[in-house]
Structure formats: structure tokens, C-alpha cells
Scaffold this active site. Sequence first.
Site, PDB file in Angstrom:
ATOM      1  N   CYS A   1       0.869  -1.180   0.000  1.00 21.00           N
ATOM      2  CA  CYS A   1       0.000   0.000   0.000  1.00 21.00           C
ATOM      3  C   CYS A   1       0.902   1.224   0.000  1.00 21.00           C
ATOM      4  O   CYS A   1       1.746   1.359   0.893  1.00 21.00           O
ATOM      5  CB  CYS A   1      -0.899  -0.009   1.239  1.00 21.00           C
ATOM      6  SG  CYS A   1      -1.831   1.512   1.515  1.00 21.00           S
TER       7      CYS A   1
ATOM      8  N   CYS B   1      -0.611   3.614  -6.867  1.00 15.09           N
ATOM      9  CA  CYS B   1      -1.451   2.926  -5.891  1.00 15.09           C
ATOM     10  C   CYS B   1      -1.554   1.480  -6.350  1.00 15.09           C
ATOM     11  O   CYS B   1      -1.770   1.217  -7.539  1.00 15.09           O
ATOM     12  CB  CYS B   1      -2.837   3.566  -5.817  1.00 15.09           C
ATOM     13  SG  CYS B   1      -4.030   2.646  -4.801  1.00 15.09           S
TER      14      CYS B   1
END
EC number: 5.1.1.3
Length: 261
Positions: A73, A182
Site C-alpha cells: 500500500c 497505488c
Amino acid sequence: MVKRVLIFDSGVGGLSVYQEIYAQLPDVQYIYAFDDAAFPYGELPESELIERTSYIVNLLVARHQIDLVVVACNTASTIVLPTLRGQLTIPVVGVVPAIKPAALLSQQKVIGLLATPATVQRAYTDSLIRQFARDCEVLRIGSTRLVEMAEQKLRGEAVDLEELREILSPWRQRVDCIVLGCTHFPLIKAEIQQAFEQPVQIVDSGKAIANRVKALLGEIPCERKEPNLTYNSAAVLPAALNTSLQAMQLQTIKSLDYPRS
């Protein structure tokens, strides 16, 4: 002895990283954990993000005798890695936007950085751009909606291409290379490419992370491994998501309880 890798994310975006690592290291046992109850992480205060991530990762490292942790992440990686590396004695690998390879690939020297609002605004991102893309113009779009689209796709819902084109419209005819900052976004890479009339190169950090994990783990025994596991903090998962996880050799879904304050 079987090597075990924990891959952690707030949602299903880390599955894009898992797939890259699994392709290189199929004989590792994987524990994929996602904190769906607190999704998306980009909207959490930093103190809460650190607390939740530290609790979950330390719990699973102890429970499964993990050899290496991947924080899949971008938001969590820019905030939590120093804390986790101080708490654990095993390697902890994070993810960062692939600014350097994009700067080398771009012919027009105009790059698009597509990430969450938190990542595009973070000082760490500014530092990467100064270090690796001084000769480029770096345009930024921070979108939580694209994260939701990726989650919805893995849950069996179609991506709204018109909405996607609208989000990316400021970049039309401007960029020739896009950084997926992302880990959710590789899940909708094909749709992102369809949103542009001009050809664009799309880069992410998945393969680089897989190479790093392979180097850190060293020799992998070729022996029968235990089933890969999935942990989730949300109460219920849609059937379509369960099917997607099983197709990726993540067969067992376990509940992940986070203590309430």
C-alpha cells in the site's frame, strides 16, 4: 522449511503485488491480509494508520512465523515502514511510485502520476520527483474513486469507462507515460489505457517489488507448502470477491478482528 510471506494492504490492491511475487516464487506460502473495515487508508489519520497496521502485521507475523513482510500500500508504506522496521527483525518491503522508470521511458518528458490524494500530496512523493524526474513535468491526479473502481471490479462489477475518462480528462493529449502510484490501479490497467486516445505507457512497481522479495528470501525449498491464507477485517465478503481470491490460489478466508477502543 517453507518460506512464508505476509502481504498487507487496506484492500484488494495488494493483490496486484501478490500476483507479481507469486509468478516468480510459487513455492512460498502467502498470507494476504487486508484491513477492509478501515478502507481506504488514505483517509485515516496517520496515528490510526500506524496503530492499525502495526497491530495487524505483528499479530500475523507471530501467528505464522513470517519470513518477510510486504506492505503493499503506497499510503501505508510512506508512513508506517519506519515503525514496522523498528518492531520486527525480519525484512519489511514497501512500495513507492515508479517515478524513476517513468522518467526514463517518457519521450515527451510529461508524466502522469495517478495515486490516492494522500500519496500525491506527500512530501515523500515530492522528494522522488526531485530525485528522479528533474527533467520532466509531472502532472498529478489523486483519486479515491479509482481505488473504489478497482475494488468493485474484483467484486464482479463493471468499470464505468465514461467516469474513468472524465477523471483522467486533464491528461488527454498531454502525457505519454503514467505511473500507477497505488497498488489498486494495476487491477484496472486495461481500462485506464482505454481511457486515452493517444498511446500511453503505464508503469507500476509490482515487478520491482517481486525482484526485491526474491533477492531477500534467497533460496526457496521446492517442497509441498501449506495452503495460502487470506485474512480480512470486514464482516462479510461478496461471493464474487471470494471467487477472485480462490482463482489466485488464495483459498482460505479468515476473519481478522481488530480490538475496538
